[in-house]
Design a protein around this motif. Structure first.
Motif, short mmCIF file in Angstrom:
data_model
loop_
_atom_site.label_atom_id
_atom_site.label_comp_id
_atom_site.label_asym_id
_atom_site.label_seq_id
_atom_site.Cartn_x
_atom_site.Cartn_y
_atom_site.Cartn_z
N LEU A 160 0.84 -1.21 0.00
CA LEU A 160 0.00 0.00 0.00
C LEU A 160 0.87 1.25 0.00
N ALA A 161 1.87 1.29 0.88
CA ALA A 161 2.75 2.44 0.95
C ALA A 161 3.48 2.67 -0.37
N ARG A 162 3.89 1.58 -1.00
CA ARG A 162 4.59 1.70 -2.28
C ARG A 162 3.67 2.25 -3.36
N VAL A 163 2.46 1.74 -3.44
CA VAL A 163 1.50 2.22 -4.44
C VAL A 163 1.17 3.68 -4.19
N VAL A 164 0.98 4.05 -2.92
CA VAL A 164 0.68 5.45 -2.60
C VAL A 164 1.81 6.36 -3.07
N SER A 165 3.05 5.94 -2.87
CA SER A 165 4.20 6.75 -3.30
C SER A 165 4.23 6.90 -4.82
N ILE A 166 3.95 5.83 -5.53
CA ILE A 166 3.94 5.89 -6.99
C ILE A 166 2.87 6.86 -7.48
N VAL A 167 1.68 6.77 -6.89
CA VAL A 167 0.58 7.63 -7.30
C VAL A 167 0.83 9.08 -6.89
N GLU A 168 1.29 9.28 -5.66
CA GLU A 168 1.50 10.64 -5.18
C GLU A 168 2.52 11.39 -6.02
N ASN A 169 3.58 10.70 -6.43
CA ASN A 169 4.65 11.33 -7.19
C ASN A 169 4.49 11.20 -8.70
N HIS A 170 3.34 10.64 -9.12
CA HIS A 170 3.04 10.48 -10.55
C HIS A 170 4.20 9.80 -11.28
N ARG A 171 4.69 8.73 -10.68
CA ARG A 171 5.76 7.97 -11.32
C ARG A 171 5.19 7.15 -12.48
N GLU A 172 6.08 6.64 -13.29
CA GLU A 172 5.67 5.89 -14.46
C GLU A 172 4.73 4.73 -14.07
N GLY A 173 3.61 4.65 -14.77
CA GLY A 173 2.65 3.59 -14.51
C GLY A 173 1.56 3.95 -13.53
N PHE A 174 1.56 5.19 -12.99
CA PHE A 174 0.57 5.52 -11.96
C PHE A 174 -0.85 5.53 -12.53
N GLU A 175 -1.00 5.93 -13.78
CA GLU A 175 -2.34 5.96 -14.37
C GLU A 175 -2.88 4.54 -14.55
N GLN A 176 -2.01 3.61 -14.91
CA GLN A 176 -2.44 2.22 -15.05
C GLN A 176 -2.88 1.65 -13.70
N ILE A 177 -2.14 2.02 -12.65
CA ILE A 177 -2.50 1.54 -11.31
C ILE A 177 -3.87 2.08 -10.91
N LEU A 178 -4.07 3.39 -11.08
CA LEU A 178 -5.36 3.99 -10.71
C LEU A 178 -6.48 3.40 -11.55
N GLY A 179 -6.20 3.14 -12.82
CA GLY A 179 -7.23 2.55 -13.67
C GLY A 179 -7.63 1.16 -13.21
N SER A 180 -6.66 0.37 -12.76
CA SER A 180 -6.96 -0.98 -12.31
C SER A 180 -7.72 -0.99 -10.99
N LEU A 181 -7.59 0.09 -10.22
CA LEU A 181 -8.23 0.15 -8.90
C LEU A 181 -9.59 0.84 -8.94
N HIS A 182 -9.92 1.48 -10.05
CA HIS A 182 -11.10 2.34 -10.09
C HIS A 182 -12.38 1.61 -9.71
N SER A 183 -12.56 0.39 -10.19
CA SER A 183 -13.81 -0.34 -9.93
C SER A 183 -13.98 -0.69 -8.46
N ARG A 184 -12.91 -0.57 -7.66
CA ARG A 184 -12.98 -0.91 -6.24
C ARG A 184 -13.13 0.32 -5.35
N THR A 185 -13.27 1.49 -5.96
CA THR A 185 -13.43 2.72 -5.17
C THR A 185 -14.90 3.04 -4.97
N GLY A 186 -15.16 4.02 -4.13
CA GLY A 186 -16.53 4.46 -3.87
C GLY A 186 -17.18 3.78 -2.69
N ARG A 187 -16.41 3.01 -1.92
CA ARG A 187 -16.99 2.30 -0.77
C ARG A 187 -16.71 3.02 0.55
N ALA A 188 -15.60 3.72 0.64
CA ALA A 188 -15.20 4.35 1.90
C ALA A 188 -15.89 5.70 2.10
N ARG A 189 -16.30 5.97 3.32
CA ARG A 189 -16.75 7.31 3.68
C ARG A 189 -15.53 8.23 3.72
#
Length: 353
Positions: A18-47
């Motif tokens: 989790l920490a590694r993925v957060v760092s990749i996304v936060e810093n917009h490292r290579e592949g961050f869009e692919q990661i967010l795209g793969s996770l999109h269907s699992r979002t929308g559950r948390a308050r």
């Protein structure tokens, strides 16, 4: 670590992944869009609960107390705490994390400190994207604490389902409560350090502001014990907040002394009532759809900006136009229109030949 292994560990619920993925996304490292795209269907559950307010209001202390309270309910809690960035070094003192050290070791809590890096809306540029990662990881509730920049700190309202505005008696006079901005987007008000002089006055001023702004809505409120509530906006707002209407929400104004701690159970109860209102009224779906619309617009703006200003020929062409703009022969608007016309292939993401 390979991307497949990282994805496997993330799906297995490993905090290191989790920490590694957060760092990749936060810093917009290579592949961050692919990661967010793969996770999109699992979002929308948390308050998602945002906490904002002026510096020194006690946001971090209240956030830590909320974490403990929600953990006592068995909920997994993610925290995103945003701190200001130094304009000289680019670094940040992540003080919010220091203040939350008493909950940081809880295995059901994940705290991520983020620096603003020049963002002016109270959050870091990637805050919403990191929130999506925590959501997809399986946290039940996300607390998003802003840097505390003042009345223009509106990004949190675009990010959270519920927004808490923490004020203190030193926040300003009664005119301050009438100003536009964050005062208009808060769903719950908390007057912290309520044992200090002026706290009751501040709470009454905020309720007065709410009553004046909702004056039309309170037009049909009946008199209570012989008092015409239509002529007492503060009391009308207090009554409306205490007796929630399923068709509209009146923000409650709560008192707290977070250092003792006092007022936190009341805050949790108000947040639960607000979330129930959002669900029952359909406002939750509307807010989240608007959030998706803004996310698409933000991504488009970022991509177009990057494609234009990372292109050396575009920058060189702009430099050539500046003398004409300085002499008044051309305007910034005309130059911008011409730049967009001749850079259509860049905007579309095509390579120049």
């Amino acid at each position: 670590m390979s991307s497949d292994r990282l994805t496997e560990d993330f799906n297995a619920g490993k905090p290191a992944a989790l920490a590694r993925v957060v760092s990749i996304v936060e810093n917009h490292r290579e592949g961050f869009e692919q990661i967010l795209g793969s996770l999109h269907s699992r979002t929308g559950r948390a308050r998602r609960i945002g906490l904002t307010g002026p510096p020194g209001a006690g946001k971090s202390t209240i956030t830590a107390l909320l974490v403990k309270n929600f953990r006592d309910q068995g909920l997994k809690v993610g925290v995103i705490a945003v701190d200001p960035t130094s304009p000289f070094t680019g670094g940040a003192l992540l003080g919010d994390r220091v203040r939350m050290e008493n909950v940081a070791l809880d295995v059901g809590v994940f705290i991520r400190s983020m620096a603003t890096r020049g963002s002016l809306g109270g959050l870091a540029g990637a805050t919403r994207e990191v929130a999506d990662v925590l959501d997809a990881f399986g946290f039940d509730l996300l607390l998003i604490e802003t840097v505390g920049v003042g009345q223009s700190e509106l990004d949190v309202a675009r990010t959270a389902d519920s927004t808490v505005l923490v004020l203190v008696p030193e926040s300003g006079d009664s005119i301050q409560t009438l100003k536009a901005g964050v005062m208009e987007v808060a769903d719950v008000f908390v007057v912290n350090k309520a044992d200090r002089p002026g706290a009751d006055r501040l709470r009454n001023d905020v309720e007065l502001m709410l009553g004046l702004r909702k004056g039309v809505s309170f037009g049909n409120v009946p008199a209570h014990h012989g008092v015409d509530l239509r002529r007492n906006p503060a009391r009308a707002a207090r009554k409306a907040a205490a007796e929630p209407d399923p068709t509209q929400w009146t923000p409650p104004v709560l008192s707290a002394v977070a250092t003792k701690p006092e007022g936190i159970p009341e805050l949790v109860a108000a947040l639960d009532r607000h979330f129930a209102y959002l669900q029952q009224s359909g406002t939750l779906r509307a807010r989240r759809r608007e959030r998706m619309r803004e996310r698409v617009m933000d991504v488009v703006e970022r991509k177009v900006s990057d494609r234009l200003w990372k292109d050396s020929r575009t920058r060189a062409w702009l430099e050539e136009q500046l003398p004409s703009v300085e002499e008044g022969k051309a305007t910034p608007f005309a130059v911008a229109d011409q730049l967009l016309r001749q850079s259509a292939e860049l905007v579309r993401g095509e390579q120049r030949t």
